[in-house]
Design an enzyme around this catalytic site. Sequence first.
Site, mmCIF file in Angstrom:
data_model
loop_
_atom_site.group_PDB
_atom_site.id
_atom_site.type_symbol
_atom_site.label_atom_id
_atom_site.label_comp_id
_atom_site.label_asym_id
_atom_site.label_seq_id
_atom_site.Cartn_x
_atom_site.Cartn_y
_atom_site.Cartn_z
ATOM 1 N N ARG A 104 -14.195 -29.941 -11.176
ATOM 2 C CA ARG A 104 -13.018 -29.524 -11.915
ATOM 3 C C ARG A 104 -13.273 -29.856 -13.510
ATOM 4 N NH1 ARG A 104 -6.642 -29.141 -10.794
ATOM 5 N NH2 ARG A 104 -7.554 -27.659 -9.227
ATOM 6 N N HIS B 198 -10.796 -20.151 -10.652
ATOM 7 C CA HIS B 198 -10.309 -21.002 -9.554
ATOM 8 C C HIS B 198 -10.505 -20.452 -8.134
ATOM 9 C CE1 HIS B 198 -8.429 -24.431 -7.901
ATOM 10 N NE2 HIS B 198 -7.170 -24.305 -8.071
ATOM 11 N N CYS C 143 0.202 -20.627 -7.166
ATOM 12 C CA CYS C 143 -0.672 -21.750 -6.851
ATOM 13 C C CYS C 143 -0.078 -23.043 -6.799
ATOM 14 C CB CYS C 143 -2.069 -21.711 -7.750
ATOM 15 S SG CYS C 143 -1.514 -21.702 -9.414
ATOM 16 N N ASP D 122 1.835 -17.836 -12.241
ATOM 17 C CA ASP D 122 1.319 -18.909 -12.435
ATOM 18 C C ASP D 122 1.859 -19.600 -13.704
ATOM 19 O OD1 ASP D 122 -0.368 -21.463 -12.412
ATOM 20 O OD2 ASP D 122 -2.346 -20.393 -12.967
ATOM 21 N N GLN E 60 -8.846 -21.407 -4.789
ATOM 22 C CA GLN E 60 -7.662 -21.107 -4.840
ATOM 23 C C GLN E 60 -7.460 -19.770 -4.239
ATOM 24 O OE1 GLN E 60 -4.682 -22.955 -5.811
ATOM 25 N NE2 GLN E 60 -3.798 -21.478 -4.512
ATOM 26 N N ARG F 255 -5.304 -24.171 1.557
ATOM 27 C CA ARG F 255 -6.508 -24.716 0.592
ATOM 28 C C ARG F 255 -7.424 -25.685 1.515
ATOM 29 N NH1 ARG F 255 -5.869 -25.393 -4.824
ATOM 30 N NH2 ARG F 255 -8.045 -25.886 -4.516
HETATM 31 N N1 CP Z 1 -3.339 -25.242 -7.125
HETATM 32 C C1 CP Z 1 -3.990 -26.288 -7.546
HETATM 33 O O1 CP Z 1 -5.241 -26.286 -7.843
HETATM 34 O O2 CP Z 1 -3.315 -27.401 -7.383
HETATM 35 P P1 CP Z 1 -3.722 -28.745 -8.079
HETATM 36 O O3 CP Z 1 -3.855 -28.669 -9.818
HETATM 37 O O4 CP Z 1 -2.767 -29.898 -7.933
HETATM 38 O O5 CP Z 1 -5.215 -29.222 -7.579
HETATM 39 N N1 NVA Z 2 -3.768 -21.980 -14.329
HETATM 40 C C1 NVA Z 2 -3.633 -23.300 -13.946
HETATM 41 C C2 NVA Z 2 -3.809 -23.805 -12.420
HETATM 42 C C3 NVA Z 2 -3.477 -25.039 -11.999
HETATM 43 C C4 NVA Z 2 -3.817 -25.268 -10.576
HETATM 44 C C5 NVA Z 2 -4.028 -24.538 -14.917
HETATM 45 O O1 NVA Z 2 -5.572 -24.173 -15.008
HETATM 46 O O2 NVA Z 2 -3.646 -25.614 -15.069
#
Ligand code: CP
Ligand code: NVA
Length: 338
Positions: free
Chosen positions: A121, A148, A283, A243, A151, A311
């Site tokens: 990540r 992502h 998400c 989102d 997701q 997930r």
């Molecule tokens: N939706 C998602 O990726 O959640 P987190 O940021 O908590 O992993």
């Molecule tokens: N778009 C958001 C998604 C988090 C799961 C971010 O990148 O923070």
Amino acid sequence: MAGKPVLFQELDSVSPQESLAGRDLCSAADLTPGELAAILQLAHDVKLNPANYRWALDARQMVMFFEKASLRTRLTFETAINTLGGSAVFVDQTQSPLGERESLADIARNVERWVSVIVLRTYAHETITEMAQYASVPVVNALSDLEHPCQAIADFMTLEERFGNLRGFNFTYVGDGNNVCHSLMLIAALLGAHCTVGTPRNYAPKADIVAQARAIANTTGSHITLVNDPIAAVSGADAVYTDVCTSMGFEHEATKRAPIFKPYQVNETLLSYAAPTAVFMHCLPAHRNAEVTDAVLDGPQSVVFGQAENRMHAQKALLLMLLGKGGAHPGARNGGGL
Ligand code: CP
Ligand code: NVA
């Protein structure tokens, strides 16, 4: 790991199980429609019959380097590999970005000797593609500033559970044209679902991702439509997704963005323009009463916690496929390990 196939050059002689084994998932566009369908089919089976896969990844090790916070992604990857017989090592990179202490290439050349899969990540998407270039084991994007994909796979699994085949389905995303939006567009296109994206004028999804999604959509018979009017975006939709307006890394823009995104808030009025059977998706984490109201998030059309559950199932399927255990019932007894 190199060897990503060119989209749609699926040879009849090579099954998705074979073509996915050993591969990376940096972008949703790394998948062909057939490979995505196979991952989703396996995800449904894993969810229904978890015991059949209990030891499929016996003793496999997964490392997770996270530069950003996470609840769902971290826990669903960890629970996924643990319940497949493997284990996870989590490395908190929130205080020191990957590649700062030593090069990504050197990290890859160390880690690949200890683990079977690397989950990342990151802020920069290039951190993931570079790690994939150097590591001989599969590398999985668990969120970057660009995409992502895990997701989006789980989200369309959730839609398949409720609606069945999604060819011709009307999927709508409203809000920021961000990482989640990008992967949703690509996965929708791969499944032949129509995807409408409603964003403020300067917050559209990236042009190259839109072009990629449209190229895929041309082959699967779906349409990718960009609009600025939130009501036009939601009208007639079978699913309405939003989102946060300010993703991780963009927090300094929150005050500027709040008024720009106000008309895109998914509230009961906006949702009333969608099909009566439409579901609401997010998400998570949600900023309650910012991009979505409590009434919608907690309302009867919301499937957000089902998405969160899926997930885990979808990532189990993905790990099984990338680690070469995507065949039927690979771990029913103790024979599915290394
Ligand atoms: N939706 C998602 O990726 O959640 P987190 O940021 O908590 O992993
Ligand atoms: N778009 C958001 C998604 C988090 C799961 C971010 O990148 O923070």
